[in-house]
Design an enzyme around this catalytic site. Structure first.
Site, PDB file in Angstrom:
ATOM      1  N   VAL A  85       0.850  -1.178   0.000  1.00 56.29           N
ATOM      2  CA  VAL A  85       0.000   0.000   0.000  1.00 56.29           C
ATOM      3  C   VAL A  85       0.892   1.236   0.000  1.00 56.29           C
ATOM      4  O   VAL A  85       1.739   1.408   0.881  1.00 56.29           O
ATOM      5  CB  VAL A  85      -0.940   0.003   1.224  1.00 56.29           C
ATOM      6  N   LYS A  86       0.702   2.061  -1.035  1.00 59.66           N
ATOM      7  CA  LYS A  86       1.476   3.297  -1.137  1.00 59.66           C
ATOM      8  C   LYS A  86       0.766   4.388  -0.333  1.00 59.66           C
ATOM      9  O   LYS A  86      -0.435   4.635  -0.515  1.00 59.66           O
ATOM     10  CB  LYS A  86       1.599   3.734  -2.598  1.00 59.66           C
ATOM     11  N   ILE A  87       1.518   5.008   0.545  1.00 58.82           N
ATOM     12  CA  ILE A  87       0.968   6.070   1.384  1.00 58.82           C
ATOM     13  C   ILE A  87       1.890   7.283   1.270  1.00 58.82           C
ATOM     14  O   ILE A  87       3.092   7.171   1.485  1.00 58.82           O
ATOM     15  CB  ILE A  87       0.873   5.611   2.863  1.00 58.82           C
TER      16      ILE A  87
END
Ligand code: G3P
Length: 230
Positions: A85-87
């Site tokens: 998950v890119k945050i």
């Protein structure tokens, strides 16, 4: 340095996943917007093409801590193992990274433009940080130098966080980060294609074919071996 493909175009993913040694796919909201349509189906199709063993990086669109947690869990629920998950590197994003990384989720802290941001992301437990090389270079800043500095900080601290450099406009930028301790680079279709293509490779192959045919005719070596084996 490992290579990942930075696109959500299914034709490109199918092509490069078949022909090139890519280890996964990265997306972001802009990349997904270029394809349009049913974005959930698109992400599922990307996962189906690359299989469950390759990495798929998908960015959150929520910006508040609690909502980022919900969205991150939903993304992993939808796309399964080896989903990162890119945050983005914001206060809420780093807080969410601390929580989700502690749960064992793979987090790629993205939109990283400085070694200090990378250090914070790493301490929060990110699996990857994604520094934007071209976006820095476009500002007359040192994108490759930023990656080198992050690599030095990580090596000195002995952190497990890896550098997934992103935002490339040239093959040279990709090669440059490969020599300063970068673990992986995510590269768009155009730059990926240019990494392999070379006009002298093409003319060399044409020369080999011409010389071969002059000496042995139109049969390939395989065909001649098969004739010999009969
Ligand atoms: O994965 C996101 C990153 O590659 C951004 O690239 O080309 O929009 O600067 P770009």
């Amino acid at each position: 340095m490992r290579l990942i493909l930075d696109t959500a175009n299914l034709k490109d993913i199918e092509y490069f996943n078949t022909h090139y040694p890519i280890e996964g796919v990265t997306t972001n909201p802009t990349i997904l917007s270029k394809e349009g349509g049913d974005v959930v189906a698109l992400l599922k199709n990307i996962r189906a093409i690359i299989g469950e063993d390759k990495e798929l990086h998908v960015q959150v669109t929520e910006t508040q801590y609690e909502k980022i947690l919900m969205e991150a869990r939903a993304i992993v629920g939808l796309l399964g193992k080896n989903t990162f998950v890119k945050i983005p590197a914001t206060d809420a994003g780093i807080r969410a990274t601390k929580t989700l990384a502690a749960e064992g989720m793979g987090i790629t802290v993205t939109a990283v433009l400085s070694p200090a941001q990378a250090m914070i992301a790493s301490l929060a437990g990110a699996s990857y940080v994604a520094p934007y090389v071209s976006r820095l270079e476009n500002l007359c800043d040192d994108g490759v130098g930023c990656v080198a500095a992050i690599a030095e900080v990580f090596a000195y601290a002995g952190t497990k966080t890896q550098i997934l450099a992103a935002s490339f406009k040239t093959v040279k930028e990709v090669l440059d980060v490969a020599t300063v301790g970068c673990h992986a680079a995510t590269v768009g279709s155009d730059v990926m294609k240019k990494m392999l293509a070379h006009s002298t490779t093409d003319t060399s192959i044409a020369g080999f074919r011409k010389d071969w045919e002059r000496a042995f005719g139109r049969n390939t070596l395989l065909e001649l071996i098969q004739v010999d084996a009969r």
